[in-house]
Write an enzyme that holds these catalytic residues in place. Structure first.
Site, PDB file in Angstrom:
ATOM      1  CB  SER A 194      -0.904   0.011   1.240  1.00  0.00           C
ATOM      2  OG  SER A 194      -1.573   1.247   1.376  1.00  0.00           O
TER       3      SER A 194
ATOM      4  CE1 TYR B 117      -6.286   5.514  -2.984  1.00  0.00           C
ATOM      5  CE2 TYR B 117      -4.530   4.753  -1.540  1.00  0.00           C
ATOM      6  CZ  TYR B 117      -5.842   4.709  -1.952  1.00  0.00           C
ATOM      7  OH  TYR B 117      -6.724   3.863  -1.342  1.00  0.00           O
TER       8      TYR B 117
ATOM      9  CB  THR C 238      -6.285   2.982  -5.810  1.00  0.00           C
ATOM     10  OG1 THR C 238      -5.664   1.823  -5.243  1.00  0.00           O
ATOM     11  CG2 THR C 238      -7.702   3.086  -5.277  1.00  0.00           C
TER      12      THR C 238
ATOM     13  CE  LYS D 208      -7.194  -2.999  -4.638  1.00  0.00           C
ATOM     14  NZ  LYS D 208      -8.268  -2.171  -4.041  1.00  0.00           N
TER      15      LYS D 208
ATOM     16  CG  HIS E 295     -11.390   1.009  -1.903  1.00  0.00           C
ATOM     17  ND1 HIS E 295     -10.531   1.651  -2.760  1.00  0.00           N
ATOM     18  CD2 HIS E 295     -10.865   1.194  -0.665  1.00  0.00           C
ATOM     19  CE1 HIS E 295      -9.553   2.212  -2.070  1.00  0.00           C
ATOM     20  NE2 HIS E 295      -9.727   1.947  -0.789  1.00  0.00           N
TER      21      HIS E 295
END
Length: 367
Positions: free
Chosen positions: A118, A141, A167, A238, A262
């Protein structure tokens, strides 16, 4: 792959399902942190349906097939893995274990699984890569300050990460009711480890909200060219749930798509990833790999997803449960349980390898 039920494997013989790990983990995690991990957005309708969706499917087994050996090996963007189960990107592993993300990376490698790290890891991405024994992808991100995203991309490439997982379903933060009621904030001493120091202005307890506010809601399809210009790494999107978006992503040359809502943490009431999976697979028509996440709790769930066209699944919360119970040992055991259940389901379905898993495995009423 067999499950290690020895005393050091994360709970002995009493820990034989993922739900066993959930029950054991809950009292070990601070209540507001548990709600952050466990909860979804709105009324949590989508969160619940992610789980119940798999129960609607029935398998159609074939018999008199040689299943003396079942092979769960596959590749993900060219990286060999022992099973079609990857670790989904989940934030702040330090909330459940002081070992943090390195413990998860070790567990994934020992289980032969890929891990997606992440953006909001509590360990520097380089430090995670140093202990990893298997392939790593970096979840990304895109921030309003594009220099921050550029820095993450270049560091990931230099550290040996093999793909960027962008994402795309979180341009803004959903209203997560449990977190709002709890006033959830990171505890003192815990922070995202991969951002420049100016992102940590203010007290540490406010840091997660500060970072969330920096995600760029204006990031669009046109910006994929900018992202591609930064790196040679494959780009994975994603959070795709619609055939139209999947087709456009394939046309633009993305390497893979993760069909995902999510984990029920963004748009409540959205379609489940499992229900969206067939239309995405059809829309990309083999032009890119398709993965799916959300609600996987059994090896038979993995088999259903593969029968619907996924190349692999990603698992998030259960890995955190394992980490909470016994660090790397627990996370590895969670993955091993899924692998053992998948092998058993394949054998009992008369599917000795992943190439033999297709839509004919599913009962026509649910296909």
């Amino acid at each position: 792959m067999s499950v290690d039920n020895s005393p050091g494997s994360g709970g002995g013989r009493s820990m034989v399902t993922l739900d066993d790990y959930r029950a054991a983990a809950r009292p070990l995690v601070e209540p507001s942190a548990w709600d952050f991990i466990d909860g979804g957005s709105g009324d949590e309708t989508t969160l619940r349906e992610n789980l119940t969706g798999y129960r609607r499917y029935r398998l159609r087994p074939r018999v008199l097939v040689d299943v003396s050996r079942c092979d769960t090996r596959t590749t993900l963007l060219g990286s060999p893995v022992a099973l079609p189960v990857a670790v989904a990107p989940t934030a702040f592993h330090g909330l459940v274990t002081p070992e943090g993300e390195p413990a998860c990376a070790r567990a994934a490698g020992e289980a032969g699984a890929l891990m997606v790290v992440s953006t909001f890891a509590t360990t520097r991405l380089e430090d995670i890569a140093r202990v990893a024994q298997g392939p790593l992808w970096l979840q990304l991100y895109v921030f309003r300050d594009r220099a921050t995203s550029e820095d993450l991309v270049r560091r990931a490439e230099a550290a040996g990460y093999r793909a960027l997982v962008v994402t795309v379903d979180a341009p803004v933060q959903a209203r997560r009711v449990r977190d709002l009621r709890n006033g959830f904030a990171l505890p003192p001493g815990l922070a995202p480890a991969n951002f420049p120091e100016q992102l940590a202005d203010g007290c540490p307890a406010e840091l997660s909200q500060q970072v969330a506010r920096r995600i760029d809601p204006a990031f669009t399809w046109d910006d994929l060219a900018w992202l591609r210009s930064l790196t040679r790494l494959p780009i994975v999107l994603k959070g795709v749930l619609a055939a139209e978006d999947a087709a456009r992503a394939a046309e633009l040359g993305v390497a893979a798509i993760v069909v995902s809502n999510h984990g029920g943490r963004q748009l409540d009431g959205s379609v489940t990833a499992l229900d969206a999976l067939p239309e995405v697979v059809s829309a990309v028509a083999g032009r890119c790999e398709v993965l799916v996440d959300g609600g996987i709790r059994r090896g038979s769930d993995v088999l259903v997803a593969l029968a619907l066209g996924a190349r692999a699944v990603l698992v998030g919360r259960p890995v955190l449960w394992g980490l909470a119970v016994s660090g790397a040992d627990g996370a590895r055991d969670v993955l091993s349980i899924l692998a053992a259940e998948l092998e058993a389901a394949m054998a009992l379905s008369g599917r000795p390898d992943l190439a033999s898993v297709d839509a004919s495995l599913l009962h026509p009423r649910t296909a």
